[in-house]
Design a protein around this motif. Structure first.
Motif, PDB file in Angstrom:
ATOM      1  N   ARG A  32      69.223  30.149  49.337  1.00 35.37           N
ATOM      2  CA  ARG A  32      68.376  30.346  48.164  1.00 35.37           C
ATOM      3  C   ARG A  32      66.932  30.472  48.661  1.00 35.37           C
ATOM      4  O   ARG A  32      66.603  30.006  49.752  1.00 35.37           O
ATOM      5  CB  ARG A  32      68.490  29.144  47.233  1.00 35.37           C
ATOM      6  N   ARG A  33      66.087  31.077  47.849  1.00 42.40           N
ATOM      7  CA  ARG A  33      64.695  31.303  48.257  1.00 42.40           C
ATOM      8  C   ARG A  33      64.032  30.012  48.727  1.00 42.40           C
ATOM      9  O   ARG A  33      63.452  29.955  49.808  1.00 42.40           O
ATOM     10  CB  ARG A  33      63.893  31.924  47.115  1.00 42.40           C
ATOM     11  N   ALA A  34      64.109  28.948  47.935  1.00 45.27           N
ATOM     12  CA  ALA A  34      63.411  27.705  48.278  1.00 45.27           C
ATOM     13  C   ALA A  34      64.039  26.995  49.477  1.00 45.27           C
ATOM     14  O   ALA A  34      63.363  26.221  50.152  1.00 45.27           O
ATOM     15  CB  ALA A  34      63.367  26.770  47.077  1.00 45.27           C
ATOM     16  N   GLU A  35      65.311  27.248  49.748  1.00 44.23           N
ATOM     17  CA  GLU A  35      65.925  26.639  50.926  1.00 44.23           C
ATOM     18  C   GLU A  35      65.264  27.157  52.202  1.00 44.23           C
ATOM     19  O   GLU A  35      65.120  26.429  53.174  1.00 44.23           O
ATOM     20  CB  GLU A  35      67.432  26.923  50.974  1.00 44.23           C
ATOM     21  N   ALA A  36      64.857  28.405  52.200  1.00 43.04           N
ATOM     22  CA  ALA A  36      64.220  28.995  53.383  1.00 43.04           C
ATOM     23  C   ALA A  36      62.737  28.665  53.472  1.00 43.04           C
ATOM     24  O   ALA A  36      62.238  28.280  54.528  1.00 43.04           O
ATOM     25  CB  ALA A  36      64.415  30.513  53.384  1.00 43.04           C
ATOM     26  N   ILE A  37      62.008  28.798  52.361  1.00 34.96           N
ATOM     27  CA  ILE A  37      60.540  28.674  52.434  1.00 34.96           C
ATOM     28  C   ILE A  37      60.006  27.344  51.925  1.00 34.96           C
ATOM     29  O   ILE A  37      58.827  27.050  52.083  1.00 34.96           O
ATOM     30  CB  ILE A  37      59.837  29.829  51.680  1.00 34.96           C
ATOM     31  N   GLY A  38      60.854  26.560  51.288  1.00 37.47           N
ATOM     32  CA  GLY A  38      60.395  25.302  50.702  1.00 37.47           C
ATOM     33  C   GLY A  38      59.928  25.517  49.276  1.00 37.47           C
ATOM     34  O   GLY A  38      59.821  26.633  48.795  1.00 37.47           O
ATOM     35  N   GLY A  39      59.691  24.424  48.595  1.00 37.11           N
ATOM     36  CA  GLY A  39      59.220  24.506  47.217  1.00 37.11           C
ATOM     37  C   GLY A  39      60.225  23.909  46.262  1.00 37.11           C
ATOM     38  O   GLY A  39      61.154  23.208  46.656  1.00 37.11           O
ATOM     39  N   ASP A  40      60.045  24.234  45.004  1.00 35.71           N
ATOM     40  CA  ASP A  40      60.858  23.640  43.958  1.00 35.71           C
ATOM     41  C   ASP A  40      62.101  24.470  43.711  1.00 35.71           C
ATOM     42  O   ASP A  40      62.030  25.670  43.514  1.00 35.71           O
ATOM     43  CB  ASP A  40      60.040  23.535  42.673  1.00 35.71           C
ATOM     44  N   GLN A  41      63.242  23.831  43.740  1.00 35.46           N
ATOM     45  CA  GLN A  41      64.516  24.469  43.421  1.00 35.46           C
ATOM     46  C   GLN A  41      65.165  23.647  42.320  1.00 35.46           C
ATOM     47  O   GLN A  41      65.797  22.638  42.590  1.00 35.46           O
ATOM     48  CB  GLN A  41      65.417  24.523  44.658  1.00 35.46           C
ATOM     49  N   LYS A  42      64.910  24.028  41.065  1.00 33.93           N
ATOM     50  CA  LYS A  42      65.498  23.348  39.917  1.00 33.93           C
ATOM     51  C   LYS A  42      65.243  21.842  39.942  1.00 33.93           C
ATOM     52  O   LYS A  42      66.166  21.035  39.845  1.00 33.93           O
ATOM     53  CB  LYS A  42      66.989  23.651  39.837  1.00 33.93           C
ATOM     54  N   GLY A  43      63.992  21.465  40.127  1.00 33.42           N
ATOM     55  CA  GLY A  43      63.624  20.059  40.080  1.00 33.42           C
ATOM     56  C   GLY A  43      63.720  19.326  41.405  1.00 33.42           C
ATOM     57  O   GLY A  43      63.347  18.167  41.500  1.00 33.42           O
ATOM     58  N   ASN A  44      64.211  19.975  42.440  1.00 33.18           N
ATOM     59  CA  ASN A  44      64.293  19.360  43.763  1.00 33.18           C
ATOM     60  C   ASN A  44      63.246  19.992  44.668  1.00 33.18           C
ATOM     61  O   ASN A  44      63.263  21.198  44.877  1.00 33.18           O
ATOM     62  CB  ASN A  44      65.673  19.581  44.398  1.00 33.18           C
ATOM     63  N   HIS A  45      62.354  19.177  45.195  1.00 35.16           N
ATOM     64  CA  HIS A  45      61.359  19.713  46.120  1.00 35.16           C
ATOM     65  C   HIS A  45      61.993  19.826  47.501  1.00 35.16           C
ATOM     66  O   HIS A  45      62.338  18.825  48.120  1.00 35.16           O
ATOM     67  CB  HIS A  45      60.105  18.840  46.174  1.00 35.16           C
ATOM     68  N   LEU A  46      62.200  21.067  47.936  1.00 33.82           N
ATOM     69  CA  LEU A  46      62.840  21.311  49.227  1.00 33.82           C
ATOM     70  C   LEU A  46      61.780  21.562  50.298  1.00 33.82           C
ATOM     71  O   LEU A  46      60.782  22.228  50.036  1.00 33.82           O
ATOM     72  CB  LEU A  46      63.774  22.517  49.128  1.00 33.82           C
ATOM     73  N   PRO A  47      62.003  21.068  51.517  1.00 32.66           N
ATOM     74  CA  PRO A  47      61.011  21.231  52.573  1.00 32.66           C
ATOM     75  C   PRO A  47      60.984  22.628  53.175  1.00 32.66           C
ATOM     76  O   PRO A  47      60.003  23.025  53.794  1.00 32.66           O
ATOM     77  CB  PRO A  47      61.438  20.212  53.623  1.00 32.66           C
ATOM     78  N   GLY A  48      62.042  23.390  53.018  1.00 34.50           N
ATOM     79  CA  GLY A  48      62.151  24.677  53.693  1.00 34.50           C
ATOM     80  C   GLY A  48      62.672  24.459  55.100  1.00 34.50           C
ATOM     81  O   GLY A  48      62.974  23.346  55.516  1.00 34.50           O
TER      82      GLY A  48
END
Length: 196
Positions: free
Chosen positions: A44-60
């Motif tokens: 998913r986009r946020a899994e690669a670059i980080g950011g918010d993915q449906k309420g989960n802040h992902l580090p990327g």
């Protein structure tokens, strides 16, 4: 207030994505690595670059993970991993991709337009994930490396959180690494994706 109609979506093809990878590998290593992750692993986009993915802040994707060889636990192609290390260069920590949340959309628009996709403005990174899902789903029950792709392996590779199996296997893959690599690499090779 006017009600919006359904969002117009396009389907990306294996040929489209192979063309994008060919162009980006020649023109921009960062873009090649970014699209490589979306295509090679269905991120998913946020899994690669980080950011918010449906309420989960992902580090990327983090440089530290690459340095610790954490990527040996997922089925990323050796070519992509090599190019990723080249892109990261001497950096020791932080995000691999230091780009905004909108940048992947803008890049996909750029490359979709370059390869002649008529509705290029409707292309976005999640359409790559839909493509990945589609190419894997077509192979359910089809032998890959000597045994049929089963539903559990499919959900495991997809990391799909909207299914009972996806919830169970969301963070701890249950399919052996060698099997996951064989599945992903075989399917991408059959689809003509130039990451192998």
């Amino acid at each position: 207030m006017k009600k919006k109609g359904p969002k117009h979506e396009i389907d990306l093809t294996s040929r489209n994505l192979a063309q994008i990878l060919t162009i980006t590998e020649k023109e921009n290593l960062e873009h090649f690595c970014l699209f490589g992750f979306y295509i090679d692993y269905g991120l998913r986009r946020a899994e690669a670059i980080g950011g918010d993915q449906k309420g989960n802040h992902l580090p990327g994707i983090m440089i530290e993970d690459i340095r610790r060889k954490a990527w040996e636990s997922i089925p990323i192609s050796p070519v992509l991993l090599s190019r990723l290390k080249e892109f990261v260069g001497p950096r020791r920590s932080g995000k691999v991709f230091q780009i905004s949340h909108q940048t992947p959309n803008n890049l996909l628009h750029k490359y979709a337009r370059m390869i002649g996709i008529e509705d290029w403005a409707c292309a976005h990174p999640h359409r790559i994930r839909h493509w990945f899902h589609g190419i894997m789903a077509k192979r359910l029950g089809v032998p890959i490396s000597g045994q049929p792709l089963n539903q559990f392996e499919f959900y495991d590779i997809e990391r799909h959180d909207r299914t009972p199996l996806g919830v169970i296997a969301r963070y701890v893959p249950a399919t052996a690494l060698d099997r996951r690599r064989a599945i992903v690499q075989t399917v991408l090779a059959e689809e003509g994706i130039p990451l192998l």
